[in-house]
Design an enzyme around this catalytic site. Sequence first.
Site, PDB file in Angstrom:
ATOM      1  N   GLN A   1       0.812  -1.216   0.000  1.00  0.00           N
ATOM      2  CA  GLN A   1       0.000   0.000   0.000  1.00  0.00           C
ATOM      3  C   GLN A   1       0.845   1.265   0.000  1.00  0.00           C
ATOM      4  OE1 GLN A   1      -2.688  -0.361   3.315  1.00  0.00           O
ATOM      5  NE2 GLN A   1      -4.215  -1.489   2.143  1.00  0.00           N
TER       6      GLN A   1
ATOM      7  N   SER B   1      -2.723   5.059  -6.062  1.00  0.00           N
ATOM      8  CA  SER B   1      -3.542   5.548  -4.953  1.00  0.00           C
ATOM      9  C   SER B   1      -3.098   6.932  -4.507  1.00  0.00           C
ATOM     10  CB  SER B   1      -3.476   4.574  -3.772  1.00  0.00           C
ATOM     11  OG  SER B   1      -4.131   3.363  -4.086  1.00  0.00           O
TER      12      SER B   1
ATOM     13  N   ASP C   1       2.136   2.301  -3.558  1.00  0.00           N
ATOM     14  CA  ASP C   1       1.116   2.385  -4.609  1.00  0.00           C
ATOM     15  C   ASP C   1       1.000   3.811  -5.148  1.00  0.00           C
ATOM     16  OD1 ASP C   1      -1.068   2.210  -6.243  1.00  0.00           O
ATOM     17  OD2 ASP C   1      -2.409   1.351  -4.751  1.00  0.00           O
TER      18      ASP C   1
END
Length: 373
Positions: free
Chosen positions: A126, A132, A129
């Site tokens: 995450q 995002s 990323d």
Amino acid sequence: MKIAVLKEQATGENRVAATPETVKKFIALGATLAVEAGAGEAASFADADYAAAGATLGSRAETLTGADIILAVSSPDPASIGGAAPGAWLAASLNPFADPARIQGYADAGVEALAMEFMPRITRAQSMDILSSQSNLAGYKAVLDAAAEYGRAFPMMMTAAGTVSAARVFVMGVGVAGLQAIATARRLGAQVSATDVRSATKEQIMSLGAKPIFVENVKGIEGEGAGGYAGEMSPEYQAAQAELVSGHIAKQDIVITTALIPGRPAPRLISAAQVASMRPGSVIVDLAVEAGGNVEGAVAGEVVTVNGVKIVGHRNVAGRLAADASALFSRNLFNFLSAFWDKEAGKPVLDEEIGDAIRLTKDGKIVNARLLG
């Protein structure tokens, strides 16, 4: 281990792949950093700040000479990255589906190209990323762009001269960008509604204080795509959604579309007839315009007016917040490389799960399964 940070050459690209903050962190790992002169100027990072952080500044050729890792935001021309060490890594947003010839160019140049947008959407990745982090800023900026084009106020205002009604904002596509757009529009005082093909987003929409607009009881929905992305909808769902959305769009002041499907043209969400149904002075912001557009009539890089409705099609929306976008992008790159940094080897060593997902080229060949399939 020499890491080279390039100045972006693409028109309108103001971001930079490393900031003085991440330069310090890379040096703490044991790397040496070379930054192309002027690389951070458009994002408000001065050469003096990079030098103070411990980087060496120089020309592009000097920066690339002997580099083991090349960091960039958008894919550089393969001909412009010569001089790096054999088998050097290139970590950037490489847009592999749209520009296969450039990817072949990296293979021919002996570069190991790592597409950061192919990062798998798993828990441990995450913080790496880029989609995002950049989409979050794009969703925020989309609302500000809409507010700039909209000739009225967002919040309801009760004044001695009368009441100003709240703007009605409809967000189509509730991924990272859509969720941020909802939150930003709500903070500005708008009356917000949203829709998506993934049923799981209904609760997310409601949690932000917006009204979910969803097609119910239609078979064949294929909205739940792999890896958390939206997939394609069935013909039955598309027809039902078009009917529901048409009635809703006609009542909206602002519509923001964010729908993308990796490796495919952006789905058409708003037709010319639906644009025509909106009141003059309304605004549509198409965040997918560079992938073909969600809105019929949207033009990449332009704000066009159709029947009195403004359709905003800015390119590289996150890059229009260059300082913050660079800070987040550079942290994504640092989090990625540092997570695999082998202290004994003095360099990062990728594992199979993430390495195979993002590696496009190696040993002169294109090796990524998504490109070969």
